[in-house]
Each structure stands twice: as structure tokens, then as C-alpha cells.
Design a protein around this motif. Structure first.
Motif, PDB file in Angstrom:
ATOM      1  N   GLN A  38       3.880 -35.594 -12.125  1.00  0.00           N
ATOM      2  CA  GLN A  38       3.827 -34.222 -11.628  1.00  0.00           C
ATOM      3  C   GLN A  38       3.111 -33.363 -12.655  1.00  0.00           C
ATOM      4  O   GLN A  38       3.269 -33.554 -13.868  1.00  0.00           O
ATOM      5  N   VAL A  39       2.310 -32.422 -12.174  1.00  0.00           N
ATOM      6  CA  VAL A  39       1.680 -31.446 -13.049  1.00  0.00           C
ATOM      7  C   VAL A  39       1.738 -30.100 -12.351  1.00  0.00           C
ATOM      8  O   VAL A  39       1.567 -30.005 -11.134  1.00  0.00           O
ATOM      9  N   TYR A  73     -10.136 -16.692 -21.445  1.00  0.00           N
ATOM     10  CA  TYR A  73      -9.856 -16.686 -20.008  1.00  0.00           C
ATOM     11  C   TYR A  73     -10.938 -17.450 -19.263  1.00  0.00           C
ATOM     12  O   TYR A  73     -12.070 -17.486 -19.717  1.00  0.00           O
ATOM     13  N   PRO A  74     -10.552 -18.052 -18.137  1.00  0.00           N
ATOM     14  CA  PRO A  74      -9.222 -18.058 -17.540  1.00  0.00           C
ATOM     15  C   PRO A  74      -8.251 -18.909 -18.362  1.00  0.00           C
ATOM     16  O   PRO A  74      -8.663 -19.837 -19.057  1.00  0.00           O
ATOM     17  N   LEU A  75      -6.978 -18.556 -18.249  1.00  0.00           N
ATOM     18  CA  LEU A  75      -5.924 -19.338 -18.892  1.00  0.00           C
ATOM     19  C   LEU A  75      -5.343 -20.299 -17.857  1.00  0.00           C
ATOM     20  O   LEU A  75      -5.112 -19.922 -16.706  1.00  0.00           O
ATOM     21  N   TYR A  76      -5.121 -21.520 -18.294  1.00  0.00           N
ATOM     22  CA  TYR A  76      -4.500 -22.543 -17.456  1.00  0.00           C
ATOM     23  C   TYR A  76      -3.193 -22.941 -18.128  1.00  0.00           C
ATOM     24  O   TYR A  76      -3.202 -23.617 -19.155  1.00  0.00           O
ATOM     25  N   TYR A  77      -2.067 -22.499 -17.582  1.00  0.00           N
ATOM     26  CA  TYR A  77      -0.761 -22.858 -18.128  1.00  0.00           C
ATOM     27  C   TYR A  77      -0.390 -24.210 -17.534  1.00  0.00           C
ATOM     28  O   TYR A  77      -0.134 -24.322 -16.333  1.00  0.00           O
ATOM     29  N   LEU A  78      -0.358 -25.233 -18.373  1.00  0.00           N
ATOM     30  CA  LEU A  78      -0.238 -26.618 -17.915  1.00  0.00           C
ATOM     31  C   LEU A  78       1.081 -27.232 -18.366  1.00  0.00           C
ATOM     32  O   LEU A  78       1.489 -27.070 -19.522  1.00  0.00           O
ATOM     33  N   ASP A  79       1.720 -27.954 -17.445  1.00  0.00           N
ATOM     34  CA  ASP A  79       2.969 -28.645 -17.769  1.00  0.00           C
ATOM     35  C   ASP A  79       3.025 -29.963 -17.002  1.00  0.00           C
ATOM     36  O   ASP A  79       2.877 -29.981 -15.780  1.00  0.00           O
ATOM     37  N   PHE A  80       3.221 -31.053 -17.738  1.00  0.00           N
ATOM     38  CA  PHE A  80       3.389 -32.373 -17.128  1.00  0.00           C
ATOM     39  C   PHE A  80       4.865 -32.718 -17.032  1.00  0.00           C
ATOM     40  O   PHE A  80       5.658 -32.355 -17.904  1.00  0.00           O
ATOM     41  N   GLU A  81       5.203 -33.481 -16.024  1.00  0.00           N
ATOM     42  CA  GLU A  81       6.489 -34.180 -15.957  1.00  0.00           C
ATOM     43  C   GLU A  81       6.151 -35.661 -15.934  1.00  0.00           C
ATOM     44  O   GLU A  81       5.217 -36.088 -15.244  1.00  0.00           O
TER      45      GLU A  81
END
Length: 179
Positions: A77-78, A48-56
Motif C-alpha cells: 500500500q502507498v 513544490y509540488p510536495l508529495y507526502y509519501l507513506d508505504f505500508e
């Protein structure tokens, strides 16, 4: 040749490898298989901390901005959800390019501002998200060290499924989030 059309009809003595056997068992019993020991070990690596990451991303045959190649993947986009502690609330941050110019530098700067120096970066395809970070680091050397630091902390949520720590009949043999 044996007239078997459904997984549930595969005979118990049919020769299969271990992952195939798991899929047959799950389809026949309609019960998930959970390897709690393997999952516990994997989850113990989270920090932690957790960073939930998603790219477009988008890629076009004709580059929309100077300095890009045909079919080059452009992250525009992120989305990042931040969880500071176990069971804690999620704080959502996002970046969306405006379409008027190459969004990559601003997106990279946003990542470096939002993602702290510690904690796991949780993604659902380490190869995709990792390659987006690597390409940003390559294209923006002044931010490369920070972007590589984020990439080094990736924790791939796909792995527990692809390593069969959790197998569910609804997955139908796939670990793909899209499937």
C-alpha cells in the motif's frame, strides 16, 4: 546512586551532552524548544509540488509470491498527498494491492504515474521509505531510473526532530512518530 528518578530532578550542574541538556530543559520548563534558524534552513530545501509519501509493508517467513525471499519486505500500500503550492489543498492518491498477486510492480508503476519529475517527496523516515524505493528499483530494473529519481528527492520530516530543531516535552526524548 543519587536517588534521581525523574528528569526534572536532575541537578543543573550534572554533566550531560547537548541533546540530553535540551531534554532536561524541556522537561523542567515544560516548554518546547524551537530552533527557528535551523528550521528555516531545512524548510527552504522543500520544492513544490510536495508529495507526502507513506508505504505500508508486510514481511512473512514464508514468501507469499514466487521470486521473493523469506522476511522480504513487500510494499502493498502507498498513500500520497500532493500539495501543488504553499497553503494549497491536498490531493490524495493511494494504491492498495488486491492480495491475489505480488503488488510490487503495480505499486511501482503507480508511483511513477503519480509522482511528477519535480518537487520534494516528504516522508517521516527517509531510511524506511528510501529503502522501499531502492528495493523496488532493484527488483524492477525497467523502472529503476524513475524510482531512484523519486528517492533522490526525499525530504525527511524526521530530521528536524532528530536534529533537535524542535523539541517538545510530550516527545519524552524520542523523535519516533510511533512513540
Amino acid at each position: 546512586e543519587m536517588g534521581i528518578l525523574l528528569i526534572k530532578d536532575i541537578p543543573d550542574d550534572f554533566e550531560l551532552d547537548a541533546p540530553q541538556l535540551l531534554q532536561v530543559q524541556v522537561q523542567k520548563t515544560r516548554e518546547p524548544i524551537i530552533d527557528r534558524e535551523q528550521l528555516t534552513k531545512m524548510l527552504a530545501d522543500l520544492r513544490y509540488p510536495l508529495y507526502y509519501l507513506d508505504f505500508e509493508t508486510v514481511s512473512t517467513r514464508i514468501p507469499p509470491y514466487d521470486g521473493l525471499r523469506p522476511q522480504q519486505r513487500i510494499p502493498f500500500q502507498v498513500s500520497i498527498h500532493i500539495q501543488s503550492e504553499p497553503g494549497g489543498p491536498l490531493d490524495h492518491k493511494e494504491f492498495l494491492g488486491d492480495g491475489r498477486g505480488d503488488p510490487r510492480r503495480s505499486l511501482a508503476a503507480f508511483l511513477l504515474e503519480i509522482v511528477g519529475p519535480q518537487g520534494s517527496v516528504v516522508v517521516y523516515s527517509g531510511s524506511f521509505e528510501g529503502s522501499c524505493l531502492a528495493e523496488l528499483a532493484r527488483d524492477f530494473p525497467d523502472m529503476a531510473a524513475g524510482l531512484r529519481g523519486i528517492r533522490a528527492r526525499i525530504w525527511d520530516l524526521l530530521i528536524p526532530f532528530s536534529r533537535h530543531a524542535y523539541v517538545h516535552p510530550a516527545f519524552q526524548g524520542s523523535a519516533s512518530i510511533k512513540a
